[in-house]
Scaffold this motif. Structure first.
Motif, PDB file in Angstrom:
ATOM      1  N   UNK A   1       0.892  -1.142  -0.086  1.00 15.83           N
ATOM      2  CA  UNK A   1      -0.030   0.039  -0.030  1.00 15.83           C
ATOM      3  C   UNK A   1       0.857   1.377  -0.126  1.00 15.83           C
ATOM      4  N   UNK A   2       1.907   1.405   0.721  1.00 14.38           N
ATOM      5  CA  UNK A   2       2.745   2.397   0.949  1.00 14.38           C
ATOM      6  C   UNK A   2       3.601   2.662  -0.593  1.00 14.38           C
ATOM      7  N   UNK A   3       3.455   1.753  -1.483  1.00 16.06           N
ATOM      8  CA  UNK A   3       4.246   2.196  -2.483  1.00 16.06           C
ATOM      9  C   UNK A   3       3.309   2.712  -3.913  1.00 16.06           C
ATOM     10  N   UNK A   4       1.965   2.567  -3.381  1.00 14.58           N
ATOM     11  CA  UNK A   4       0.882   2.530  -4.522  1.00 14.58           C
ATOM     12  C   UNK A   4       0.975   4.007  -5.162  1.00 14.58           C
ATOM     13  N   UNK A   5       1.106   4.886  -4.618  1.00 15.51           N
ATOM     14  CA  UNK A   5       1.338   6.388  -5.197  1.00 15.51           C
ATOM     15  C   UNK A   5       2.392   6.411  -6.110  1.00 15.51           C
ATOM     16  N   UNK A   6       3.655   5.987  -5.742  1.00 17.67           N
ATOM     17  CA  UNK A   6       4.674   5.917  -6.669  1.00 17.67           C
ATOM     18  C   UNK A   6       4.333   4.930  -7.947  1.00 17.67           C
ATOM     19  N   UNK A   7       3.695   3.907  -7.757  1.00 16.00           N
ATOM     20  CA  UNK A   7       3.177   2.940  -8.760  1.00 16.00           C
ATOM     21  C   UNK A   7       2.428   3.823  -9.632  1.00 16.00           C
ATOM     22  N   UNK A   8       1.224   4.449  -9.188  1.00 17.25           N
ATOM     23  CA  UNK A   8       0.595   5.224 -10.113  1.00 17.25           C
ATOM     24  C   UNK A   8       1.230   6.151 -10.981  1.00 17.25           C
ATOM     25  N   UNK A   9       2.369   6.782 -10.399  1.00 21.08           N
ATOM     26  CA  UNK A   9       2.888   7.672 -11.449  1.00 21.08           C
ATOM     27  C   UNK A   9       3.659   6.898 -12.245  1.00 21.08           C
ATOM     28  N   UNK A  10       4.220   5.820 -12.307  1.00 22.10           N
ATOM     29  CA  UNK A  10       4.767   4.717 -13.287  1.00 22.10           C
ATOM     30  C   UNK A  10       3.938   4.631 -14.223  1.00 22.10           C
ATOM     31  N   UNK A  11       2.684   4.271 -13.790  1.00 22.71           N
ATOM     32  CA  UNK A  11       1.724   3.640 -14.656  1.00 22.71           C
ATOM     33  C   UNK A  11       1.154   4.717 -15.469  1.00 22.71           C
ATOM     34  N   UNK A  12       1.168   5.994 -15.000  1.00 17.47           N
ATOM     35  CA  UNK A  12       0.561   7.165 -15.915  1.00 17.47           C
ATOM     36  C   UNK A  12       1.675   7.124 -16.924  1.00 17.47           C
ATOM     37  N   UNK A  13       3.272   7.029 -16.639  1.00 13.59           N
ATOM     38  CA  UNK A  13       3.920   7.477 -17.594  1.00 13.59           C
ATOM     39  C   UNK A  13       3.819   6.461 -19.025  1.00 13.59           C
ATOM     40  N   UNK A  14       3.830   5.071 -18.223  1.00 15.02           N
ATOM     41  CA  UNK A  14       3.451   3.977 -19.342  1.00 15.02           C
ATOM     42  C   UNK A  14       2.415   4.171 -19.945  1.00 15.02           C
ATOM     43  N   UNK A  15       1.180   4.559 -19.492  1.00 10.12           N
ATOM     44  CA  UNK A  15      -0.019   4.696 -20.383  1.00 10.12           C
ATOM     45  C   UNK A  15       0.105   5.773 -21.350  1.00 10.12           C
ATOM     46  N   UNK A  16       0.787   6.829 -21.032  1.00  9.83           N
ATOM     47  CA  UNK A  16       0.947   8.063 -21.768  1.00  9.83           C
ATOM     48  C   UNK A  16       1.632   7.737 -23.016  1.00  9.83           C
ATOM     49  N   UNK A  17       2.800   6.807 -22.818  1.00  8.04           N
ATOM     50  CA  UNK A  17       3.657   6.498 -23.899  1.00  8.04           C
ATOM     51  C   UNK A  17       2.870   5.742 -24.585  1.00  8.04           C
ATOM     52  N   UNK A  18       2.148   4.596 -24.157  1.00  8.64           N
ATOM     53  CA  UNK A  18       1.378   3.701 -25.038  1.00  8.64           C
ATOM     54  C   UNK A  18       0.329   4.424 -25.944  1.00  8.64           C
TER      55      UNK A  18
END
Length: 330
Positions: free
Chosen positions: A288-305
């Motif tokens: 749970x404590x990593x979720x915020x950082x994970x979402x930032x990474x997901x956003x970058x990946x999704x924008x690239x896709x």
């Protein structure tokens, strides 16, 4: 540390049999590299009877379990993170990019000539195509490689045992996030002595801000439908745990902590005596404590896709193996 819960428990009984409740305390650290237990963790795992320990692993937390008879807390588990995939250094990024570019070079070469050495003219063509290839032009800071992998180790007894891994599934995260226009987390949980992978999927519901995660836990007898719902009104990050529509426990996040600390509670229910299910909830709590950082990474990946630049997302071999088709012919 032992404090009463204010949660209202669903009183419906699954069975007439009596079951014991389970309570664990997950202590995740804000600065694991400076924590003295990291030395203890490394010393224990050097002789651990498991191949799940790697050189790129740091201890990031501990888990304690409440003894229902004595009322004492016993430190029972250690939590480790794969630092090479969560916080890769420049050398690891360079190796990852080099592997991507080597693979791309082989693909382009095979498109020109499937087998054998290239002629001089074919070599010139290969050089021209590689010079214009987007992957060959990438820099280390332009690829997204971050991926969470947390492992849970049982430390009581005579040896250290691996009891579960929760890992991010970035490909599914990108697919689901593209379709919902939201950053949605997907994780896979591997547990010992089972041939099944349990997926924990964040779901998007219109006008529903608190996160909801669903999963299916199979205990060799039946499939339990699990829902982990973040509470609407809570000071910390608190979640209710529902199984087949019944509230059977909660993850109670502490407000004042440097990392994400929480109590994992499962009430009198058949699954409270299933250690693998409790380990599943514990692994989720560690993430749970990593979720915020994970979402930032997901956003970058999704924008690239969405921009047609999926090559900027690195898929690790471990993640690809999670998608393996066991029915495919050898």
């Amino acid at each position: 540390m032992n404090r009463p819960s204010n949660r209202k428990v669903d009183q419906r009984k699954v069975d007439q049999q009596e079951y014991d409740s389970v309570r664990r305390y997950v202590d995740m650290w804000a600065m694991p590299g400076m924590h003295p237990s990291n030395v203890e963790f490394l010393q224990k795992l050097k002789t651990a009877d498991t191949n799940h320990f790697t050189t790129h692993m740091d201890c990031v937390g501990t888990v304690s379990e409440l003894d229902q008879e004595s009322g004492d807390w016993e430190k029972t588990h250690l939590v480790g993170v794969r630092t090479d995939v969560w916080k890769p250094d420049d050398e690891e990024l360079d190796c990852a990019l080099g592997a991507m570019q080597d693979k791309r070079r082989r693909e382009v070469k095979q498109s020109i000539k499937k087998h054998g050495r290239l002629t001089k003219k074919q070599t010139e063509r290969l050089d021209e195509e590689l010079a214009a290839d987007e992957i060959m032009q990438l820099k280390c800071n332009e690829i997204e490689t971050r991926r969470l992998v947390l492992k849970l180790f049982k430390t009581t007894g005579t040896r250290v045992r691996w009891v579960g891994t929760i890992e991010e599934v970035t490909a599914m995260e990108v697919q689901n996030s593209m379709g919902s226009a939201r950053t949605l987390i997907t994780m896979a949980v591997n547990l010992p002595r089972t041939s099944f992978v349990t997926y924990v999927q964040q779901n998007h519901r219109t006008f529903r801000i608190p996160a909801i995660y669903t999963s299916g836990f199979y205990d060799d007898e039946q499939m339990w439908n699990v829902m982990i719902k973040r509470q609407w009104f809570s000071i910390g990050a608190d979640f209710d745990v529902e199984v087949n529509g019944e509230t059977i426990g909660e993850i109670d996040g502490r407000l004042f902590s440097f990392g994400y600390d929480s109590y994992v509670e499962v009430d009198e229910h058949p699954l409270a005596e299933n250690t693998q299910f409790v380990d599943l909830l514990t692994l989720f709590a560690t993430s749970v404590g990593y979720h915020k950082a994970m979402r930032r990474s997901i956003k970058k990946r999704t924008e690239a896709a969405c921009c047609g630049e999926s090559h900027r997302n690195l898929l690790h071999d471990e993640e690809l193996r999670l998608r393996h088709n066991g029915r495919a012919a050898a």
